[in-house]
Design an enzyme around this catalytic site. Sequence first.
Site, short mmCIF file in Angstrom:
data_model
loop_
_atom_site.label_atom_id
_atom_site.label_comp_id
_atom_site.label_asym_id
_atom_site.label_seq_id
_atom_site.Cartn_x
_atom_site.Cartn_y
_atom_site.Cartn_z
N ASP A 176 27.11 51.57 44.98
CA ASP A 176 27.22 53.01 45.03
C ASP A 176 28.24 53.44 43.98
O ASP A 176 29.02 52.63 43.48
CB ASP A 176 27.66 53.47 46.43
CG ASP A 176 27.31 54.94 46.66
OD1 ASP A 176 27.72 55.49 47.69
OD2 ASP A 176 26.65 55.54 45.79
N SER A 177 28.24 54.74 43.68
CA SER A 177 28.99 55.22 42.51
C SER A 177 30.45 55.53 42.79
O SER A 177 31.24 55.72 41.88
CB SER A 177 28.33 56.49 41.99
OG SER A 177 28.11 57.37 43.10
N GLY A 178 30.82 55.60 44.07
CA GLY A 178 32.23 55.79 44.39
C GLY A 178 32.57 57.18 44.89
O GLY A 178 33.53 57.35 45.65
N GLY A 179 31.78 58.19 44.52
CA GLY A 179 32.10 59.56 44.94
C GLY A 179 32.10 59.70 46.45
O GLY A 179 33.01 60.27 47.05
N PHE A 180 31.08 59.13 47.07
CA PHE A 180 30.96 59.24 48.53
C PHE A 180 32.15 58.56 49.21
O PHE A 180 32.72 59.06 50.16
CB PHE A 180 29.66 58.57 48.98
CG PHE A 180 29.44 58.59 50.46
CD1 PHE A 180 29.68 57.45 51.23
CD2 PHE A 180 29.02 59.74 51.10
CE1 PHE A 180 29.50 57.46 52.60
CE2 PHE A 180 28.82 59.76 52.48
CZ PHE A 180 29.06 58.62 53.22
N ASP A 206 27.72 61.28 42.20
CA ASP A 206 27.25 62.54 42.77
C ASP A 206 28.27 63.08 43.76
O ASP A 206 29.23 62.40 44.12
CB ASP A 206 25.92 62.32 43.49
CG ASP A 206 26.09 61.38 44.69
OD1 ASP A 206 26.92 60.45 44.61
OD2 ASP A 206 25.41 61.59 45.72
N GLY A 230 23.04 62.82 50.96
CA GLY A 230 23.40 64.01 51.71
C GLY A 230 22.67 64.18 53.02
O GLY A 230 22.57 65.29 53.55
N ASP A 278 19.88 51.51 53.59
CA ASP A 278 21.14 50.81 53.86
C ASP A 278 21.82 51.51 55.02
O ASP A 278 21.63 52.74 55.20
CB ASP A 278 22.07 50.86 52.62
CG ASP A 278 22.93 52.11 52.67
OD1 ASP A 278 22.46 53.16 52.18
OD2 ASP A 278 24.04 52.05 53.24
N CYS A 299 14.09 36.77 69.66
CA CYS A 299 14.77 36.66 68.36
C CYS A 299 14.92 35.20 67.94
O CYS A 299 15.16 34.32 68.76
CB CYS A 299 16.14 37.33 68.45
SG CYS A 299 17.07 37.26 66.91
N CYS A 317 17.20 34.30 65.44
CA CYS A 317 18.43 34.18 64.64
C CYS A 317 19.28 33.03 65.17
O CYS A 317 19.06 32.51 66.27
CB CYS A 317 19.23 35.49 64.69
SG CYS A 317 20.29 35.68 66.13
N CYS A 328 20.60 33.62 68.79
CA CYS A 328 19.62 33.59 69.89
C CYS A 328 18.91 32.25 69.98
O CYS A 328 18.58 31.79 71.09
CB CYS A 328 18.60 34.71 69.69
SG CYS A 328 19.33 36.34 69.76
N HIS A 366 23.11 38.40 64.47
CA HIS A 366 21.95 38.86 65.23
C HIS A 366 21.48 40.25 64.78
O HIS A 366 20.30 40.48 64.51
CB HIS A 366 22.24 38.89 66.73
CG HIS A 366 21.16 39.62 67.48
ND1 HIS A 366 19.95 39.02 67.82
CD2 HIS A 366 21.07 40.91 67.87
CE1 HIS A 366 19.17 39.92 68.40
NE2 HIS A 366 19.82 41.07 68.45
N1 LIG Z 1 25.85 59.17 54.85
C1 LIG Z 1 24.81 59.06 53.92
C2 LIG Z 1 25.25 58.71 52.56
C3 LIG Z 1 25.78 57.44 52.28
C4 LIG Z 1 26.13 57.10 50.99
C5 LIG Z 1 26.68 55.70 50.73
S1 LIG Z 1 25.32 54.57 50.50
C6 LIG Z 1 26.11 53.11 50.02
C7 LIG Z 1 27.23 52.64 50.66
C8 LIG Z 1 27.84 51.48 50.24
C9 LIG Z 1 27.34 50.77 49.15
C10 LIG Z 1 26.20 51.23 48.51
C11 LIG Z 1 25.57 52.40 48.93
C12 LIG Z 1 25.97 58.03 49.94
N2 LIG Z 1 26.31 57.69 48.67
C13 LIG Z 1 26.16 58.60 47.69
N3 LIG Z 1 26.48 58.28 46.41
N4 LIG Z 1 25.66 59.86 47.91
C14 LIG Z 1 25.30 60.26 49.14
O1 LIG Z 1 24.85 61.40 49.32
C15 LIG Z 1 25.45 59.32 50.23
C16 LIG Z 1 25.08 59.66 51.55
ZN LIG Z 2 19.23 37.08 67.57
#
Ligand SMILES: NCc1cc(CSc2ccccc2)c2nc(N)[nH]c(=O)c2c1
Ligand SMILES: [Zn+2]
Length: 392
Positions: free
Chosen positions: A94-98, A148, A224, A274, A312, A314, A317, A356
């Site tokens: 991810d880009s870091g903004g979140f 973003d 979002g 994810d 399961c 895993c 289990c 699990h």
């Molecule tokens: N809660 C939803 C969510 C989660 C992530 C994090 S997803 C993630 C987490 C860790 C590693 C890689 C991806 C987001 N990341 C970005 N850049 N923009 C979003 O709108 C957004 C919304």
């Molecule tokens: Zn299991």
Amino acid sequence: MTALQFDLLATDPDSHARRGTLTLNHGVVQTPIFMPVGTYGTVKGVMPRSLEEMGAQIILGNTFHLWMRPGLDVMGAFGGLHAFEQWNRPILTDSGGFQVWSLGAMRKISEEGVKFASPVNGDKLLLTPEVSMQIQTVLNSDIVMQFDECTPYETQGRITTEAEARRSMELSLRWAKRCQAEFARLQNPNALFGIVQGGMFEHLREESLAALVEMDFPGYAVGGVSVGEPKEDMRRITAHTPHRLPAHKPRYLMGVGTPEDLVEGVAQGVDMFDCVMPTRNARNGTIFTRYGDLKLRNARHRNDPQPLDPSCTCHACAGTAGVPWADGGRGGFSRAYLHHLDRCGEMLGPMLATIHNLHYYLNLMREIREALDAGRFGEFRRQFASDRARGV
Ligand SMILES: NCc1cc(CSc2ccccc2)c2nc(N)[nH]c(=O)c2c1
Ligand SMILES: [Zn+2]
């Protein structure tokens, strides 16, 4: 080497669900897929080898956290995240903004980027689209997310207005352009994804989507959502946006969700998911099973000899993390044992519960892929809902 090749193998006639393969620089990923989150270069408590055994094909890393610690000098010395964390398959970052936003700490957003104080040493830092691309280039992740702004659902108890959602969405679009320019300047050999924003407003989602498609990314994410909005809003946006993205490119729904959200998301045309749920819930004693969720701390499990989920396979289990029995009897760690470990605060508890839960999510996506291959996704969807409603 093309950074990304997405091939559609099958589509479901009664929904937007589709089956595909995603070829990246570090390997091929079968979709729909769940991607375990490995924030600090580790999926908490799970060895990379176990991840591979349970069928993980691609894992996530966090630009912000790895920038803070261990830092770019260390990541650069290893040629990126793969060698550092000993994972030789695809990685998405991810880009870091979140993550900065989630810090909740001191942070100030402007056209340039986000100013904040390092949670590690208090240094004043600025994260911009350009810096985010530079960091992800050092990490050498196969899929790079644009920088973003994840438009919040509410701020200090006040729901985000349409005007505020528009401003945020338009800022993310300007940042998308800057990311593309920097990504090209750096000659990053991987794939950059655009992220659709627009809050809970369908027409803003359509504007964001159209502008990003115009910029021609190799893949797209819907951001979002799952940001504290009511479930019906999340369902509404998940039903509205993913299938409007280009059919021949991968679609990623960020940070979602429960097992039900994954099945519903696939039906709405999502290829990649994810979520921290399987790992975080495991550490809090919530276990996902075919027949519903199980709370390990509940006293009713105190002397229950059953495995977490009898269906399961895993390590927890099936007992393959224990020693094999001479008579071949079904070993397996019992609910009683996991209940005991949880009450003692023993680290093996969260380790087995994480194995699990991750296996449950990865296996659910494998079953979905098989159902799509066999043309019986609709039947799978009904059976899944009925099983989950049965209760453990
Ligand atoms: N809660 C939803 C969510 C989660 C992530 C994090 S997803 C993630 C987490 C860790 C590693 C890689 C991806 C987001 N990341 C970005 N850049 N923009 C979003 O709108 C957004 C919304
Ligand atoms: Zn299991």
